[in-house]
Design a protein around this motif. Structure first.
Motif, PDB file in Angstrom:
ATOM      1  N   GLY A  97       0.778  -1.220   0.000  1.00  0.00           N
ATOM      2  CA  GLY A  97       0.000   0.000   0.000  1.00  0.00           C
ATOM      3  C   GLY A  97       0.811   1.272   0.000  1.00  0.00           C
ATOM      4  N   GLY A  98       2.057   1.209   0.444  1.00  0.00           N
ATOM      5  CA  GLY A  98       2.888   2.403   0.504  1.00  0.00           C
ATOM      6  C   GLY A  98       3.027   2.926   1.918  1.00  0.00           C
ATOM      7  N   MET A  99       3.855   3.927   2.077  1.00  0.00           N
ATOM      8  CA  MET A  99       4.197   4.443   3.391  1.00  0.00           C
ATOM      9  C   MET A  99       3.030   5.141   4.075  1.00  0.00           C
ATOM     10  SD  MET A  99       7.343   6.976   4.414  1.00  0.00           S
ATOM     11  CE  MET A  99       6.731   8.293   3.347  1.00  0.00           C
ATOM     12  N   ILE A 100       2.323   6.003   3.362  1.00  0.00           N
ATOM     13  CA  ILE A 100       1.251   6.781   3.985  1.00  0.00           C
ATOM     14  C   ILE A 100       0.071   5.894   4.400  1.00  0.00           C
ATOM     15  CG2 ILE A 100      -0.439   8.619   3.600  1.00  0.00           C
ATOM     16  CD1 ILE A 100       1.635  10.046   1.900  1.00  0.00           C
ATOM     17  N   PRO A 101      -0.438   5.007   3.537  1.00  0.00           N
ATOM     18  CA  PRO A 101      -1.508   4.099   3.993  1.00  0.00           C
ATOM     19  C   PRO A 101      -1.079   3.231   5.166  1.00  0.00           C
ATOM     20  CG  PRO A 101      -1.397   4.108   1.603  1.00  0.00           C
ATOM     21  CD  PRO A 101      -0.183   4.844   2.078  1.00  0.00           C
ATOM     22  N   THR A 102       0.166   2.772   5.158  1.00  0.00           N
ATOM     23  CA  THR A 102       0.642   1.963   6.277  1.00  0.00           C
ATOM     24  C   THR A 102       0.673   2.783   7.561  1.00  0.00           C
ATOM     25  OG1 THR A 102       2.013   0.666   4.768  1.00  0.00           O
ATOM     26  CG2 THR A 102       2.522   0.512   7.104  1.00  0.00           C
ATOM     27  N   TYR A 103       1.103   4.031   7.462  1.00  0.00           N
ATOM     28  CA  TYR A 103       1.117   4.900   8.648  1.00  0.00           C
ATOM     29  C   TYR A 103      -0.294   5.117   9.179  1.00  0.00           C
ATOM     30  CZ  TYR A 103       1.821   8.963  11.626  1.00  0.00           C
ATOM     31  OH  TYR A 103       1.824   9.828  12.685  1.00  0.00           O
ATOM     32  N   VAL A 111      -1.385   1.989  11.031  1.00  0.00           N
ATOM     33  CA  VAL A 111      -0.717   1.897  12.344  1.00  0.00           C
ATOM     34  C   VAL A 111      -1.313   2.902  13.318  1.00  0.00           C
ATOM     35  CG1 VAL A 111       1.493   2.238  13.527  1.00  0.00           C
ATOM     36  CG2 VAL A 111       1.418   1.002  11.364  1.00  0.00           C
ATOM     37  N   LYS A 112      -1.603   4.110  12.849  1.00  0.00           N
ATOM     38  CA  LYS A 112      -2.180   5.140  13.721  1.00  0.00           C
ATOM     39  C   LYS A 112      -3.578   4.755  14.184  1.00  0.00           C
ATOM     40  CE  LYS A 112      -3.460  10.027  13.848  1.00  0.00           C
ATOM     41  NZ  LYS A 112      -3.504  11.314  13.072  1.00  0.00           N
ATOM     42  N   GLU A 113      -4.437   4.303  13.247  1.00  0.00           N
ATOM     43  CA  GLU A 113      -5.806   3.943  13.616  1.00  0.00           C
ATOM     44  C   GLU A 113      -5.847   2.708  14.511  1.00  0.00           C
ATOM     45  OE1 GLU A 113      -8.505   5.684  13.026  1.00  0.00           O
ATOM     46  OE2 GLU A 113      -7.228   7.196  12.066  1.00  0.00           O
ATOM     47  N   PRO A 118       3.224  -4.617  11.760  1.00  0.00           N
ATOM     48  CA  PRO A 118       3.042  -4.382  10.314  1.00  0.00           C
ATOM     49  C   PRO A 118       3.831  -5.329   9.431  1.00  0.00           C
ATOM     50  CG  PRO A 118       3.288  -2.303  11.482  1.00  0.00           C
ATOM     51  CD  PRO A 118       3.598  -3.376  12.476  1.00  0.00           C
ATOM     52  N   GLY A 119       4.943  -5.837   9.910  1.00  0.00           N
ATOM     53  CA  GLY A 119       5.729  -6.789   9.129  1.00  0.00           C
ATOM     54  C   GLY A 119       5.854  -8.128   9.831  1.00  0.00           C
TER      55      GLY A 119
END
Length: 292
Positions: free
Chosen positions: A123-129, A132-134, A147-148
């Motif tokens: 998904g990329g860095m921003i969707p992953t962030y 993780v935040k939500e 995440p990994g």
């Protein structure tokens, strides 16, 4: 019974040994230079340029790098992250690899297709962030682990290794009343130590060297792993490394020697662990990758 080799065969052996020796030197000499430079005085490093054995040893650079309380704390955080993260990775990978290793699993082909797709695209860095935040994982060690939790490549290696185990072992265990989890942890895992040790090394090195995820997800500097602190030292080495709570009164060593010491500090722990896993490494990597 000994067989005399022909001259051509002997020349080929000499060429092979020379090539391997040169390749080993190409890999070893740069690291020896880094280690020697980290122990050399700035004057000797500036005068000689390239050294493999310093004439004057000094620990000033290491005293500078390790003089703050953040480095020992970062080392402890990295050790915790590596141990806990590797354990979670191996557990989740085994739980996914074992059912996929069974050819009678319904939908096995489609699941493997999605695994391979996830290995090639993400998904990329921003969707992953955002995920993780939500999930409420920010400023938590779990943001660096969950995440990994499963590497698609490592899972495929473990699955292939599980497929090579005799099916009769599972059938005998089922006759004795074992369920799937009992078969996995009592029979399959003990017989799969080569691939488990190999993947433990892969996962462990990844966690130990991780710093970018900590920068993204850890706003609290007290929870930074050592790699982030070492990175900060390298970045600020020109102007001197200082912290908000304490500062160094001595003049900092040159930036070049600081970089060398940082490389040694971040590399040595994994080098100390590797000899204990080395005997499993080649066997596990080979057997887990030859069959699909």
């Amino acid at each position: 019974m000994t067989v005399d080799k022909s001259w051509a065969s002997r020349l080929a052996d000499v060429a092979i040994y020379l090539t391997l020796s040169l390749s080993a030197l190409v890999c070893i000499i740069p690291f020896l230079y880094i280690v020697a430079g980290s122990f050399a005085t700035p004057q000797e490093l500036a005068e000689r340029g390239f050294i493999l054995f310093p004439t004057q040893f000094t620990l000033d650079t290491y005293e500078y790098v390790l003089s703050t309380a953040t480095i020992p704390a970062g080392l402890l955080t990295s050790v915790k992250l590596t141990v806990v993260g590797t354990a979670v990775n191996l557990l989740m990978t085994a739980l996914m690899a074992y059912p996929l290793a069974r050819r009678d699993l319904a939908g096995r082909g489609w699941i493997m297709y999605m695994v391979v797709f996830a290995m090639l695209f993400n998904g990329g860095m921003i969707p992953t962030y955002i995920v993780v935040k939500e999930a409420g994982l920010l400023n938590s060690m779990w943001s660096l682990i969950l995440p990994g939790a499963i590497s698609a490549f490592n899972m495929i290696v473990m699955k292939n290794f599980f497929q090579q185990l005799p099916e009769g072992l599972e059938e005998s265990a089922k006759i004795d009343g074992c369920n799937d989890l009992s078969i996995l942890f009592r029979i399959v895992v003990p017989l799969s130590m080569p691939v488990i040790a190999t993947l433990a090394l892969f996962y462990g090195v990844g966690h130990w060297n991780s710093y970018f995820s900590a920068i993204l997800y850890m706003n609290d500097a007290e929870q930074w792993p050592v790699q982030v602190w070492l990175r900060q030292i390298v970045i600020l080495s020109v102007g001197g490394f200082s912290e908000s709570t304490e500062s160094l009164e001595s003049v900092p060593p040159p930036a070049e020697t600081i970089k060398m010491a940082v490389i040694v500090v971040s590399t040595v722990p994994m080098l100390l662990v590797y000899p204990f896993l080395q005997k499993y490494f080649a066997k596990g990597a080979l057997l887990g990758s030859v069959k699909g």
